[in-house]
Structures are given as structure tokens and as C-alpha cells.
Design a protein around this motif. Structure first.
Motif, mmCIF file in Angstrom:
data_model
loop_
_atom_site.group_PDB
_atom_site.id
_atom_site.type_symbol
_atom_site.label_atom_id
_atom_site.label_comp_id
_atom_site.label_asym_id
_atom_site.label_seq_id
_atom_site.Cartn_x
_atom_site.Cartn_y
_atom_site.Cartn_z
ATOM 1 N N GLN A 92 -11.153 8.747 -0.296
ATOM 2 C CA GLN A 92 -11.745 9.001 -1.690
ATOM 3 C C GLN A 92 -10.553 8.973 -2.788
ATOM 4 O O GLN A 92 -10.852 8.775 -4.026
ATOM 5 C CB GLN A 92 -12.457 10.319 -1.783
ATOM 6 N N ARG A 93 -9.202 9.097 -2.304
ATOM 7 C CA ARG A 93 -8.395 9.049 -3.205
ATOM 8 C C ARG A 93 -7.641 7.864 -3.645
ATOM 9 O O ARG A 93 -7.000 7.411 -4.286
ATOM 10 C CB ARG A 93 -7.140 9.930 -2.844
ATOM 11 N N PHE A 94 -8.046 6.685 -2.736
ATOM 12 C CA PHE A 94 -7.703 5.345 -2.917
ATOM 13 C C PHE A 94 -8.408 4.749 -4.302
ATOM 14 O O PHE A 94 -9.553 4.694 -3.950
ATOM 15 C CB PHE A 94 -7.921 4.573 -1.594
ATOM 16 N N ASN A 95 -7.754 4.443 -5.141
ATOM 17 C CA ASN A 95 -8.308 4.091 -6.418
ATOM 18 C C ASN A 95 -8.374 2.422 -6.540
ATOM 19 O O ASN A 95 -8.775 1.947 -7.781
ATOM 20 C CB ASN A 95 -7.943 4.784 -7.651
ATOM 21 N N GLY A 96 -7.847 1.692 -5.513
ATOM 22 C CA GLY A 96 -7.851 0.130 -5.909
ATOM 23 C C GLY A 96 -6.665 -0.226 -6.466
ATOM 24 O O GLY A 96 -6.722 -1.457 -6.935
ATOM 25 N N ALA A 97 -5.875 0.499 -7.161
ATOM 26 C CA ALA A 97 -4.768 0.351 -7.798
ATOM 27 C C ALA A 97 -3.579 -0.805 -7.311
ATOM 28 O O ALA A 97 -3.012 -1.606 -7.810
ATOM 29 C CB ALA A 97 -4.057 1.152 -8.534
ATOM 30 N N SER A 98 -3.806 -0.710 -5.759
ATOM 31 C CA SER A 98 -2.757 -1.526 -5.018
ATOM 32 C C SER A 98 -3.823 -2.021 -3.932
ATOM 33 O O SER A 98 -4.905 -1.620 -3.754
ATOM 34 C CB SER A 98 -1.863 -0.698 -4.596
ATOM 35 N N GLN A 99 -3.190 -2.778 -3.029
ATOM 36 C CA GLN A 99 -4.065 -3.402 -1.940
ATOM 37 C C GLN A 99 -4.142 -2.401 -1.134
ATOM 38 O O GLN A 99 -2.973 -1.302 -0.974
ATOM 39 C CB GLN A 99 -3.424 -4.599 -1.355
ATOM 40 N N LEU A 100 -5.033 -2.344 -0.164
ATOM 41 C CA LEU A 100 -5.485 -1.264 0.740
ATOM 42 C C LEU A 100 -4.253 -1.345 1.809
ATOM 43 O O LEU A 100 -3.573 -0.317 2.068
ATOM 44 C CB LEU A 100 -6.591 -1.343 1.699
ATOM 45 N N LYS A 101 -3.525 -2.290 2.206
ATOM 46 C CA LYS A 101 -2.438 -2.448 3.252
ATOM 47 C C LYS A 101 -1.315 -1.900 2.554
ATOM 48 O O LYS A 101 -0.541 -1.142 3.355
ATOM 49 C CB LYS A 101 -2.322 -3.763 3.683
ATOM 50 N N THR A 102 -1.189 -2.215 1.347
ATOM 51 C CA THR A 102 0.247 -1.404 0.440
ATOM 52 C C THR A 102 0.027 0.146 0.699
ATOM 53 O O THR A 102 0.993 0.728 0.836
ATOM 54 C CB THR A 102 0.212 -1.909 -0.913
ATOM 55 N N TRP A 103 -1.233 0.373 0.414
ATOM 56 C CA TRP A 103 -1.435 2.167 0.532
ATOM 57 C C TRP A 103 -1.124 2.542 1.707
ATOM 58 O O TRP A 103 -0.340 3.509 1.710
ATOM 59 C CB TRP A 103 -2.803 2.350 0.053
ATOM 60 N N ILE A 104 -1.690 1.854 2.712
ATOM 61 C CA ILE A 104 -1.652 2.503 4.017
ATOM 62 C C ILE A 104 -0.092 2.394 4.534
ATOM 63 O O ILE A 104 0.140 3.327 5.101
ATOM 64 C CB ILE A 104 -2.595 1.750 5.002
ATOM 65 N N VAL A 105 0.510 1.321 4.371
ATOM 66 C CA VAL A 105 1.803 1.049 4.533
ATOM 67 C C VAL A 105 2.672 2.130 4.149
ATOM 68 O O VAL A 105 3.669 2.738 4.654
ATOM 69 C CB VAL A 105 2.435 -0.268 4.230
ATOM 70 N N GLY A 106 2.554 2.624 2.805
ATOM 71 C CA GLY A 106 3.146 3.556 1.710
ATOM 72 C C GLY A 106 2.981 5.053 2.751
ATOM 73 O O GLY A 106 3.893 5.910 2.807
ATOM 74 N N ILE A 107 1.933 5.454 3.368
ATOM 75 C CA ILE A 107 1.468 6.505 3.714
ATOM 76 C C ILE A 107 2.315 6.502 5.255
ATOM 77 O O ILE A 107 2.825 7.417 5.551
ATOM 78 C CB ILE A 107 -0.014 6.846 4.312
ATOM 79 N N LEU A 108 2.026 5.257 6.003
ATOM 80 C CA LEU A 108 3.016 5.229 7.211
ATOM 81 C C LEU A 108 4.466 5.586 6.741
ATOM 82 O O LEU A 108 5.320 6.150 7.853
ATOM 83 C CB LEU A 108 2.729 3.588 7.893
ATOM 84 N N LYS A 109 4.996 5.027 5.795
ATOM 85 C CA LYS A 109 6.481 5.369 5.636
ATOM 86 C C LYS A 109 6.634 6.695 5.674
ATOM 87 O O LYS A 109 7.746 7.252 6.327
ATOM 88 C CB LYS A 109 6.727 4.720 4.274
#
Length: 188
Positions: A45-62
């Protein structure tokens, strides 16, 4: 939620590969990816679409990879019995008998810089989408398409002074948006 789960499942091999490259331990990499998937599902619910989903997930993975590194930093690493043989095999593949490379290595791009650049452009794109229509159109015509100012004025039926006012306002809005969403934002 099913769509998100499907997209995460499709990204899982890439996430695992990225984690293994950093951690060099399959179990730790699997843990980091599992924790990433859990964090994504819990924080969807915090993903606001300001970036691509993949970018957001890779940021979390980092962040999860860094957590794994911190957790296992003090554990001793024992060299395997085959480590010396593997190094010799690798040397034979990479080097000639005179010690020179068999093939000169190609220049590699910096993956961190590439990821950061991609994230920056995703933020810039989101900022551009929030510009008023006329300002966004004028800015893109002038700065990205590099259309001459006279042509823009003719195309849009505006005076040169109006064009410069629109461009000035667009730049100010973009600056404000980038300052709050990229430059002034907490580290990614």
C-alpha cells in the motif's frame, strides 16, 4: 494482490541473482530475497507508482542484502577444499601462459550508477507528469525535443515572453519537485 504476487514471482530469479552476486552465499541470498518479498507484500500500500515496481523492489532488496551482510559479517568464512583448484582453472581461462589476458576485458558500466540514474529519471518523469499541461508541453518541446523557441511560439500561438515565463515556471516546479523527491529525499 494476485497481480502483485505474479509480478514478484516473475522478478524472483532476477532478485535472487542480484542477491547472490552481492552475498556469495545461496542461503543468505535466498533469505534476503524472501525478506524482500515479505516486505513488498506487507508494504504494497506504500508503493505510490512514483517509480517502476521493479525499481522499488530492487531498492528494498538492497537494504535486505545489507542486513544480511551485517548479520553475517563476524562469522568466519572457511575456504573450501576446491578453492585453489578453481583459481588455477580460472587463471587458465583468463590468461595466456605469458600472463597477459587472453581477451582484453571490456569496459563495464557501473551497475549502482545505472540503477541510480534509472531511479532519478523515474522521479524526473513523475515530476514532469505533475506539471500543468501547458508548462509540461512547452518544457518538453524546448528542452527534450530541442525545438527552436520561434517554432514553439508559432506552434502554440504564444508570444516569446509568454514562452519564457512558461519555461521559467516549469523549471521552478521541476526544481521544487526534484528537491523534495530526489535531492532532499532520504538516501535510496
Amino acid at each position: 494482490m494476485q497481480e502483485l504476487a505474479r509480478r514478484i514471482d516473475a522478478l524472483r530469479p532476477t532478485l535472487l541473482r542480484l542477491a547472490q552476486l552481492q552475498l556469495r552465499n545461496p542461503a543468505w541470498a535466498e533469505d534476503a530475497v524472501s525478506e524482500t518479498v515479505l516486505a513488498v507484500l506487507q508494504g504494497a500500500q506504500r508503493f505510490n507508482g512514483a517509480s517502476q515496481l521493479k525499481t522499488w523492489i530492487v531498492g528494498i532488496l538492497k537494504h535486505k542484502v545489507l542486513d544480511q551482510l551485517r548479520q553475517h559479517m563476524r562469522e568466519p568464512v572457511a575456504a573450501g577444499a576446491n578453492d585453489a583448484g578453481e583459481e588455477e582453472d580460472l587463471d587458465a581461462l583468463l590468461y595466456r601462459s605469458d600472463g597477459h589476458f587472453r581477451d582484453m576485458p571490456e569496459h563495464w558500466a557501473d551497475p549502482c550508477s545505472e540503477l541510480q540514474r534509472d531511479q532519478f529519471f523515474a522521479v524526473l518523469e513523475a515530476c514532469l507528469e505533475h506539471l500543468p499541461n501547458r508548462q509540461g508541453r512547452v518544457f518538453l518541446m524546448r528542452e527534450w525535443l530541442e525545438i527552436d523557441s520561434r517554432v514553439i511560439c508559432q506552434e502554440l500561438g504564444i508570444a516569446p515572453t509568454n514562452l519564457w515565463v512558461q519555461l521559467h515556471r516549469a523549471r521552478l516546479r521541476l526544481r521544487e519537485c526534484l528537491q523534495s523527491n530526489w535531492f532532499g529525499a532520504p538516501p535510496r
